[in-house]
Design a protein around this motif. Structure first.
Motif, PDB file in Angstrom:
ATOM      1  N   LEU A   1     -70.898 -15.482  17.592  1.00 27.80           N
ATOM      2  CA  LEU A   1     -70.895 -15.865  19.000  1.00 27.80           C
ATOM      3  C   LEU A   1     -71.074 -17.366  19.193  1.00 27.80           C
ATOM      4  N   LEU A   2     -71.974 -17.982  18.437  1.00 27.10           N
ATOM      5  CA  LEU A   2     -72.207 -19.421  18.586  1.00 27.10           C
ATOM      6  C   LEU A   2     -70.986 -20.222  18.159  1.00 27.10           C
ATOM      7  N   TYR A   3     -70.307 -19.766  17.127  1.00 25.54           N
ATOM      8  CA  TYR A   3     -69.083 -20.450  16.711  1.00 25.54           C
ATOM      9  C   TYR A   3     -67.991 -20.287  17.767  1.00 25.54           C
ATOM     10  N   ILE A   4     -67.839 -19.071  18.259  1.00 23.06           N
ATOM     11  CA  ILE A   4     -66.830 -18.825  19.307  1.00 23.06           C
ATOM     12  C   ILE A   4     -67.157 -19.642  20.555  1.00 23.06           C
ATOM     13  N   ALA A   5     -68.443 -19.773  20.873  1.00 23.08           N
ATOM     14  CA  ALA A   5     -68.848 -20.552  22.047  1.00 23.08           C
ATOM     15  C   ALA A   5     -68.405 -22.001  21.923  1.00 23.08           C
ATOM     16  N   GLN A   6     -68.585 -22.574  20.749  1.00 23.43           N
ATOM     17  CA  GLN A   6     -68.175 -23.963  20.515  1.00 23.43           C
ATOM     18  C   GLN A   6     -66.675 -24.123  20.747  1.00 23.43           C
ATOM     19  N   VAL A   7     -65.889 -23.248  20.135  1.00 26.69           N
ATOM     20  CA  VAL A   7     -64.429 -23.356  20.223  1.00 26.69           C
ATOM     21  C   VAL A   7     -63.937 -23.025  21.625  1.00 26.69           C
ATOM     22  N   LEU A   8     -64.462 -21.936  22.213  1.00 27.33           N
ATOM     23  CA  LEU A   8     -63.965 -21.480  23.515  1.00 27.33           C
ATOM     24  C   LEU A   8     -64.308 -22.458  24.628  1.00 27.33           C
ATOM     25  N   THR A   9     -65.551 -22.944  24.657  1.00 28.92           N
ATOM     26  CA  THR A   9     -65.974 -23.847  25.726  1.00 28.92           C
ATOM     27  C   THR A   9     -65.174 -25.142  25.706  1.00 28.92           C
ATOM     28  N   LEU A  10     -65.014 -25.731  24.526  1.00 32.99           N
ATOM     29  CA  LEU A  10     -64.268 -26.979  24.421  1.00 32.99           C
ATOM     30  C   LEU A  10     -62.779 -26.771  24.676  1.00 32.99           C
ATOM     31  N   SER A  11     -62.238 -25.635  24.268  1.00 26.61           N
ATOM     32  CA  SER A  11     -60.827 -25.343  24.517  1.00 26.61           C
ATOM     33  C   SER A  11     -60.559 -25.218  26.016  1.00 26.61           C
ATOM     34  N   MET A  12     -61.468 -24.539  26.718  1.00 32.40           N
ATOM     35  CA  MET A  12     -61.309 -24.416  28.171  1.00 32.40           C
ATOM     36  C   MET A  12     -61.379 -25.777  28.848  1.00 32.40           C
ATOM     37  N   TRP A  13     -62.344 -26.593  28.431  1.00 30.69           N
ATOM     38  CA  TRP A  13     -62.494 -27.913  29.040  1.00 30.69           C
ATOM     39  C   TRP A  13     -61.258 -28.773  28.799  1.00 30.69           C
ATOM     40  N   ARG A  14     -60.745 -28.754  27.585  1.00 34.05           N
ATOM     41  CA  ARG A  14     -59.552 -29.543  27.257  1.00 34.05           C
ATOM     42  C   ARG A  14     -58.337 -29.072  28.053  1.00 34.05           C
ATOM     43  N   ALA A  15     -58.311 -27.756  28.363  1.00 33.76           N
ATOM     44  CA  ALA A  15     -57.204 -27.203  29.145  1.00 33.76           C
ATOM     45  C   ALA A  15     -57.385 -27.405  30.650  1.00 33.76           C
ATOM     46  N   GLY A  16     -58.480 -28.068  31.046  1.00 36.96           N
ATOM     47  CA  GLY A  16     -58.701 -28.332  32.462  1.00 36.96           C
ATOM     48  C   GLY A  16     -59.422 -27.213  33.194  1.00 36.96           C
ATOM     49  N   VAL A  17     -60.008 -26.281  32.449  1.00 38.15           N
ATOM     50  CA  VAL A  17     -60.735 -25.148  33.047  1.00 38.15           C
ATOM     51  C   VAL A  17     -62.228 -25.416  32.951  1.00 38.15           C
ATOM     52  N   ASP A  18     -62.957 -25.192  34.044  1.00 43.89           N
ATOM     53  CA  ASP A  18     -64.398 -25.410  34.050  1.00 43.89           C
ATOM     54  C   ASP A  18     -65.091 -24.274  33.303  1.00 43.89           C
ATOM     55  N   PRO A  19     -65.717 -24.543  32.149  1.00 47.17           N
ATOM     56  CA  PRO A  19     -66.363 -23.464  31.388  1.00 47.17           C
ATOM     57  C   PRO A  19     -67.577 -22.873  32.085  1.00 47.17           C
ATOM     58  N   ASP A  20     -68.172 -23.577  33.051  1.00 49.78           N
ATOM     59  CA  ASP A  20     -69.276 -23.000  33.818  1.00 49.78           C
ATOM     60  C   ASP A  20     -68.866 -21.707  34.504  1.00 49.78           C
ATOM     61  N   ASN A  21     -67.592 -21.604  34.867  1.00 47.37           N
ATOM     62  CA  ASN A  21     -67.098 -20.435  35.594  1.00 47.37           C
ATOM     63  C   ASN A  21     -66.409 -19.416  34.693  1.00 47.37           C
ATOM     64  N   SER A  22     -66.035 -19.819  33.484  1.00 43.71           N
ATOM     65  CA  SER A  22     -65.165 -18.964  32.683  1.00 43.71           C
ATOM     66  C   SER A  22     -65.692 -18.606  31.301  1.00 43.71           C
ATOM     67  N   ALA A  23     -66.483 -19.473  30.673  1.00 41.86           N
ATOM     68  CA  ALA A  23     -66.847 -19.246  29.271  1.00 41.86           C
ATOM     69  C   ALA A  23     -67.849 -18.113  29.103  1.00 41.86           C
ATOM     70  N   ILE A  24     -68.931 -18.132  29.889  1.00 41.25           N
ATOM     71  CA  ILE A  24     -70.015 -17.158  29.697  1.00 41.25           C
ATOM     72  C   ILE A  24     -69.554 -15.713  29.876  1.00 41.25           C
ATOM     73  N   PRO A  25     -68.697 -15.380  30.876  1.00 39.76           N
ATOM     74  CA  PRO A  25     -68.237 -13.984  30.954  1.00 39.76           C
ATOM     75  C   PRO A  25     -67.593 -13.489  29.669  1.00 39.76           C
ATOM     76  N   TYR A  26     -66.705 -14.297  29.085  1.00 39.56           N
ATOM     77  CA  TYR A  26     -66.063 -13.882  27.837  1.00 39.56           C
ATOM     78  C   TYR A  26     -67.080 -13.766  26.698  1.00 39.56           C
ATOM     79  N   LEU A  27     -68.006 -14.709  26.624  1.00 40.95           N
ATOM     80  CA  LEU A  27     -68.966 -14.731  25.518  1.00 40.95           C
ATOM     81  C   LEU A  27     -69.939 -13.561  25.590  1.00 40.95           C
ATOM     82  N   THR A  28     -70.457 -13.265  26.775  1.00 44.34           N
ATOM     83  CA  THR A  28     -71.394 -12.137  26.890  1.00 44.34           C
ATOM     84  C   THR A  28     -70.677 -10.808  26.648  1.00 44.34           C
ATOM     85  N   ALA A  29     -69.431 -10.711  27.111  1.00 45.62           N
ATOM     86  CA  ALA A  29     -68.672  -9.482  26.873  1.00 45.62           C
ATOM     87  C   ALA A  29     -68.386  -9.302  25.378  1.00 45.62           C
ATOM     88  N   LEU A  30     -68.008 -10.391  24.719  1.00 46.55           N
ATOM     89  CA  LEU A  30     -67.802 -10.317  23.267  1.00 46.55           C
ATOM     90  C   LEU A  30     -69.111  -9.992  22.555  1.00 46.55           C
TER      91      LEU A  30
END
Length: 477
Positions: free
Chosen positions: A420-449
């Motif tokens: 989970l911690l590794y996925i968090a690093q990759v997912l959060t930064l990938s969303m930010w680079r794509a212009g997506v705010d991870p505050d709204n999008s990262a945690i739902p995916y991470l907690t579900a995973l």
């Protein structure tokens, strides 16, 4: 003063403040005045006022101290929720409407999707000084509460539909009364839990801000701990109530479904009129709905596993809660640092997306959060040992705490958090680079995973223990 000179002066002031802020709670300016350890500081230079937004880096020990007590409190809440699930699994509604098991991870995951995302958003606002103004604070609170109520009702209803579908797949039939019970229970639970927990989380963040505690470190663990117990208690109570009145009051469940869905436009209107939540209202559905589907898949695994091993129930909420708890803290901290350095789309050179799992924990040149990641990993074993001892002391569950059991269980927990911690690093930064705010999008995916991985690894662990002869008499009848 032309724009070039203003920019140079701004950068000079920023560098000076950064040098003054490192490692200190309150520092002294050249004229003797103090800068508080807040992250938003107003500079007065003649007639020019400029707001410098600073991200104050904390030491790993400061982070650990701030996190440990909320982590333990959240863990005690998860233990209480686990003991509750161990008890209610024998209630008639759980025995006769097995689809309720599918709702458990989905609704507990919904708590993670909404309340923990709310915490991440408000923690970022707090660290950037947006909660210091009374007018701005009120607007943020009202808009975010309306937003999570709107999302909770809609996603709760969709979770009940997913539970009906997953229940229909192995049986081939759908009981209409049971489907109405699931929908009504899910909507009422999602609404009540989100409203109560939302207000509590707002209070926690304001309290943390007032006492100069980083809310990124304390808010999400408390949301996780209180959310599990509150959500499970509300779900079990209303599901049992609707089950008892399913014949005597057949109109009750459809009435509540219509009433709950009828309130959605009201909450949506309030959120759409608020500048802080308008964008999330229209763009924030994909993460929570996708996360709900992932959590429902975890619920299907739980439904199957509990039928084979009754002892799974008491550990499922703990392993999922701890994993989601820790990864949400990491994602929230990464998101706050990103917000302090620019807008979505701009990725700092010190934070790389494509890194190996080892680099995420060891290479500080590629990520500035390796220290926090290692500290979070170190909390896994002590946390689970404390929580397991509590379960053993209270003589709950259907499992003996042998050395082999604890070794297998802790291995599953460590693997879950590592991934989970590794996925968090990759997912959060990938969303930010794509212009997506991870505050709204990262945690739902991470907690579900986290729910899916935790339930799956726990099921594998119990199956492995059974095969090597270390299983108890917890095999379902």
């Amino acid at each position: 003063m032309d724009s070039t000179l203003k920019k140079r002066k701004f950068n000079k002031d920023r560098q000076f403040l950064n040098s003054m802020m490192v490692g200190n709670e309150n520092e002294v300016e050249e004229d003797g005045s103090e800068y508080p350890s807040d992250t938003s500081i107003l500079l007065n230079r003649g007639s020019t006022k400029e707001t410098v937004v600073l991200f104050q880096k904390e030491s790993v020990w400061a982070t650990a101290i701030q996190m440990f007590i909320p982590f333990l409190l959240a863990g005690f809440g998860m233990v209480a929720a686990s003991l509750l699930l161990d008890k209610v699994q024998h209630w008639p509604v759980y025995q006769n409407v097995s689809e309720v098991y599918i709702l458990v991870p989905a609704l507990l995951g919904l708590k993670g999707n909404l309340e923990m995302t709310l915490c991440s958003r408000l923690s970022t606002h707090a660290n950037l000084g947006h909660l210091d103004s009374k007018k701005q604070k009120t607007s943020l609170i009202v808009g975010n509460i309306a937003l999570i109520l709107c999302q909770a009702i809609v996603v709760g209803f969709l979770a009940s539909l997913a539970a009906v579908v997953f229940g229909w797949i192995p049986k081939g039939i759908v009981n209409i009364q049971h489907a109405l019970l699931l929908s009504a229970s899910s909507i009422v639970t999602a609404f009540a839990a989100s409203f109560v927990l939302g207000l509590v989380m707002v209070g926690v963040i304001i309290f943390s801000r007032h006492f100069h505690i980083n809310p990124d470190n304390v808010a999400t663990p408390i949301a996780a701990g209180l959310g599990d117990l509150t959500t499970l208690a509300v779900l079990s109570y209303f599901a049992s109530l609707f089950y008892r009145t399913i014949d005597s009051h057949p109109w009750l469940t459809p009435t509540l479904i219509v009433l709950g869905l009828g309130l959605v436009p009201l909450w949506a209107y309030i959120a759409s009129e608020n500048k802080y939540t308008r964008e999330v209202l229209f763009s924030g559905w994909s993460p929570v709905i996708s996360a709900m589907i992932i959590s429902s898949a975890g619920g299907l695994i739980l439904d199957f596993t509990v039928s084979q091993f009754k002892g799974v129930a008491v550990f499922q909420l703990i392993i999922n809660g701890v994993g989601g708890n820790l990864v949400a803290v990491q994602a929230s901290r990464i998101s706050t640092e990103l917000h302090s350095q620019g807008e979505p789309g701009y990725l700092p050179e010190t934070m790389q997306v494509c890194i190996s799992p080892c680099s995420a924990f060891c290479d500080e040149k590629k990520t500035s959060h390796t220290g926090t990641a290692k500290m979070l990993m170190l909390m896994v074993v002590p946390g689970h040992l404390i929580f397991s001892y509590m379960i053993s002391y209270l003589q709950a569950g259907h499992t003996s705490f042998t050395i082999i059991f604890m070794a297998v269980y802790l291995s599953a927990a460590l693997l879950q958090v590592f991934l989970l911690l590794y996925i968090a690093q990759v997912l959060t930064l990938s969303m930010w680079r794509a212009g997506v705010d991870p505050d709204n999008s990262a945690i739902p995916y991470l907690t579900a995973l986290g729910d899916l991985l935790g339930t799956m690894l726990l099921g594998i662990a119990f199956q492995f223990l059974y095969l090597i002869g270390d299983g108890d008499s917890d095999v379902g009848d």
